[in-house]
Design a protein around this motif. Structure first.
Motif, PDB file in Angstrom:
ATOM      1  N   ARG A 186      25.192  49.286  43.148  1.00 32.72           N
ATOM      2  CA  ARG A 186      26.511  48.520  43.314  1.00 32.72           C
ATOM      3  C   ARG A 186      26.274  47.621  44.618  1.00 32.72           C
ATOM      4  O   ARG A 186      26.353  48.340  45.576  1.00 32.72           O
ATOM      5  N   SER A 187      26.293  46.322  44.354  1.00 30.97           N
ATOM      6  CA  SER A 187      25.915  45.591  45.456  1.00 30.97           C
ATOM      7  C   SER A 187      26.958  44.135  45.280  1.00 30.97           C
ATOM      8  O   SER A 187      27.304  44.166  44.244  1.00 30.97           O
ATOM      9  N   ASP A 188      26.892  43.239  46.313  1.00 27.67           N
ATOM     10  CA  ASP A 188      27.475  42.021  46.070  1.00 27.67           C
ATOM     11  C   ASP A 188      26.930  41.354  44.877  1.00 27.67           C
ATOM     12  O   ASP A 188      27.421  40.510  44.139  1.00 27.67           O
ATOM     13  N   GLN A 189      25.566  41.055  44.810  1.00 29.28           N
ATOM     14  CA  GLN A 189      24.728  40.575  43.827  1.00 29.28           C
ATOM     15  C   GLN A 189      24.969  41.268  42.658  1.00 29.28           C
ATOM     16  O   GLN A 189      25.171  40.535  41.462  1.00 29.28           O
ATOM     17  N   ILE A 190      25.259  42.622  42.342  1.00 27.27           N
ATOM     18  CA  ILE A 190      25.495  43.204  40.962  1.00 27.27           C
ATOM     19  C   ILE A 190      26.849  43.052  40.650  1.00 27.27           C
ATOM     20  O   ILE A 190      27.041  42.600  39.566  1.00 27.27           O
ATOM     21  N   GLU A 191      27.726  42.791  41.492  1.00 29.81           N
ATOM     22  CA  GLU A 191      29.039  42.680  41.109  1.00 29.81           C
ATOM     23  C   GLU A 191      29.245  41.178  40.957  1.00 29.81           C
ATOM     24  O   GLU A 191      30.080  40.777  40.022  1.00 29.81           O
ATOM     25  N   LYS A 192      28.492  40.210  41.336  1.00 31.00           N
ATOM     26  CA  LYS A 192      28.470  38.873  41.051  1.00 31.00           C
ATOM     27  C   LYS A 192      28.025  38.686  39.438  1.00 31.00           C
ATOM     28  O   LYS A 192      28.587  37.830  38.810  1.00 31.00           O
ATOM     29  N   GLN A 193      26.965  39.593  38.968  1.00 34.80           N
ATOM     30  CA  GLN A 193      26.493  39.380  37.637  1.00 34.80           C
ATOM     31  C   GLN A 193      27.527  40.107  36.702  1.00 34.80           C
ATOM     32  O   GLN A 193      27.637  39.496  35.776  1.00 34.80           O
ATOM     33  N   TRP A 194      27.988  41.148  37.399  1.00 37.07           N
ATOM     34  CA  TRP A 194      29.328  41.568  36.373  1.00 37.07           C
ATOM     35  C   TRP A 194      30.239  40.636  36.133  1.00 37.07           C
ATOM     36  O   TRP A 194      30.769  40.318  34.971  1.00 37.07           O
ATOM     37  N   GLN A 195      30.790  39.844  37.341  1.00 36.25           N
ATOM     38  CA  GLN A 195      31.885  38.923  36.876  1.00 36.25           C
ATOM     39  C   GLN A 195      31.524  37.745  36.224  1.00 36.25           C
ATOM     40  O   GLN A 195      32.136  36.973  35.477  1.00 36.25           O
ATOM     41  N   LEU A 196      30.139  37.445  36.192  1.00 38.33           N
ATOM     42  CA  LEU A 196      29.602  36.112  35.581  1.00 38.33           C
ATOM     43  C   LEU A 196      29.006  36.399  34.230  1.00 38.33           C
ATOM     44  O   LEU A 196      29.564  35.693  33.334  1.00 38.33           O
ATOM     45  N   LYS A 197      28.691  37.727  33.874  1.00 42.48           N
ATOM     46  CA  LYS A 197      28.248  37.987  32.474  1.00 42.48           C
ATOM     47  C   LYS A 197      29.343  38.756  31.721  1.00 42.48           C
ATOM     48  O   LYS A 197      29.342  38.757  30.421  1.00 42.48           O
ATOM     49  N   ALA A 198      30.256  39.428  32.264  1.00 48.12           N
ATOM     50  CA  ALA A 198      31.023  40.464  31.507  1.00 48.12           C
ATOM     51  C   ALA A 198      32.566  40.514  32.325  1.00 48.12           C
ATOM     52  O   ALA A 198      32.920  41.806  32.516  1.00 48.12           O
ATOM     53  N   PRO A 199      33.012  39.495  32.636  1.00 50.44           N
ATOM     54  CA  PRO A 199      34.385  39.855  33.124  1.00 50.44           C
ATOM     55  C   PRO A 199      35.483  40.383  32.708  1.00 50.44           C
ATOM     56  O   PRO A 199      36.325  40.724  33.242  1.00 50.44           O
ATOM     57  N   HIS A 200      35.261  40.519  31.075  1.00 51.98           N
ATOM     58  CA  HIS A 200      36.286  41.149  30.221  1.00 51.98           C
ATOM     59  C   HIS A 200      36.149  42.707  30.466  1.00 51.98           C
ATOM     60  O   HIS A 200      37.142  43.584  30.018  1.00 51.98           O
ATOM     61  N   LEU A 201      35.116  43.105  30.977  1.00 47.18           N
ATOM     62  CA  LEU A 201      34.769  44.645  31.172  1.00 47.18           C
ATOM     63  C   LEU A 201      35.339  45.146  32.520  1.00 47.18           C
ATOM     64  O   LEU A 201      35.099  44.207  33.682  1.00 47.18           O
ATOM     65  N   SER A 202      35.830  46.220  32.547  1.00 41.72           N
ATOM     66  CA  SER A 202      36.163  46.799  33.949  1.00 41.72           C
ATOM     67  C   SER A 202      34.650  47.202  34.552  1.00 41.72           C
ATOM     68  O   SER A 202      33.865  47.311  34.087  1.00 41.72           O
ATOM     69  N   TRP A 203      34.911  47.569  35.949  1.00 43.52           N
ATOM     70  CA  TRP A 203      33.536  48.064  36.498  1.00 43.52           C
ATOM     71  C   TRP A 203      32.842  49.234  35.815  1.00 43.52           C
ATOM     72  O   TRP A 203      31.664  49.157  35.804  1.00 43.52           O
ATOM     73  N   ASP A 204      33.822  50.285  35.535  1.00 40.75           N
ATOM     74  CA  ASP A 204      33.106  51.381  34.943  1.00 40.75           C
ATOM     75  C   ASP A 204      32.551  51.097  33.562  1.00 40.75           C
ATOM     76  O   ASP A 204      31.268  51.602  33.183  1.00 40.75           O
ATOM     77  N   GLU A 205      32.987  50.232  32.779  1.00 39.45           N
ATOM     78  CA  GLU A 205      32.522  49.675  31.525  1.00 39.45           C
ATOM     79  C   GLU A 205      31.281  49.010  31.901  1.00 39.45           C
ATOM     80  O   GLU A 205      30.479  49.417  31.027  1.00 39.45           O
ATOM     81  N   TYR A 206      31.131  48.389  32.753  1.00 38.26           N
ATOM     82  CA  TYR A 206      30.022  47.422  32.916  1.00 38.26           C
ATOM     83  C   TYR A 206      28.933  48.163  33.378  1.00 38.26           C
ATOM     84  O   TYR A 206      27.668  48.198  33.170  1.00 38.26           O
TER      85      TYR A 206
END
Length: 260
Positions: free
Chosen positions: A191-211
């Protein structure tokens, strides 16, 4: 477990955020004195304040660009003079750069190698006299598990990190007689800034745990790792608890990468 870090002095590059900051926090919590290096002075001050708040230890922030030989010499000297010695170097500075071969220009190749490979070389070389004076110590180079078997579209990072593995092995042989251990860690999906940006870009509908637990990541342990999990392994390798470990690379990737 007592890692034997009480009173040791560590310098961490890329220490203002992410794995670098988390490693500094673990080292400080174990009783080490910590100098953190990064290019952003504001980020360094915030990181030092967090270390003080969470551990009670006063970290030394040093504005440093590891692509500058003069900066590297100055940073190491400031840390050693401030704390009176230097025992540990964590070469963490670097960013991810991953593209297909035909999309990487000469400038990108040069910058990536300058930042990740030559940065580690410059800091380690500057630290060597102080580590020898301390009677030995530890250097930990951060690489990626993808450096061992690079996938497609992983350039130039996989190449510069693979060079870091070769550097680690060669240094471990050259410096063993001085009691200086040199190891590497292969970072996977942490988990990092880059990974979190990917999460928000690719799957913003998912919670962090789900992603983090999405099977598409193909991580055998079933989730993206946390920065603290990487930091604890790094701190161990840097500590006297790993006194008979040198010249190796430990993957921190949930089992995804090869064990080469």
């Amino acid at each position: 477990m007592d890692l034997g870090l009480q009173g040791k002095v560590a310098l961490v590059t890329g220490g203002s955020k992410g794995i670098g900051l988390e490693t500094a926090l673990v080292l400080a919590a174990e009783g080490a004195h910590v100098a953190i290096c990064a290019r952003d002075p504001e980020g360094l001050e915030k990181a030092a304040a967090r270390i003080l708040e969470q551990t009670g230890a006063s970290a030394l922030p040093i504005q440093t660009d590891v692509t500058s030989a003069d900066d590297c010499l100055r940073a190491v000297r400031e840390a050693a003079e401030h704390f009176g010695r230097l025992d540990i170097v964590i070469n963490n500075a670097g960013t991810s750069a991953a593209r297909p071969f035909d999309q990487v220009a000469d400038e990108a190749w040069g910058y990536d190698l300058d930042l990740k490979l030559y940065g580690a070389i410059r800091i380690s070389r500057a630290a060597l006299p102080y580590l020898r004076q301390a009677g030995g110590g530890a250097i930990v180079n951060l690489t990626t598990s993808a450096a061992k078997t690079p996938p497609a579209s992983s350039l130039p990072t996989s190449v510069s990190r693979a060079a870091g593995l070769a550097l680690t092995k060669a240094m471990s042989r050259d410096l063993a007689a001085d009691g200086i251990r040199v190891n590497a860690v292969g970072i996977g999906m942490i988990r990092s800034d880059q990974i979190e940006k990917q999460w928000q870009l690719k799957a913003p509908h998912l919670s962090w745990d789900e992603y983090a637990q999405d099977p598409k990541h193909q991580i055998p342990l079933g989730r993206i790792g946390e920065t603290a999990e990487a930091a604890k392994v790094i701190a161990f390798l840097a500590s006297p608890a790993a006194s008979y470990v040198t010249g190796t690379s430990v993957n921190i990737d949930g089992g995804k990468g090869p064990a080469l």
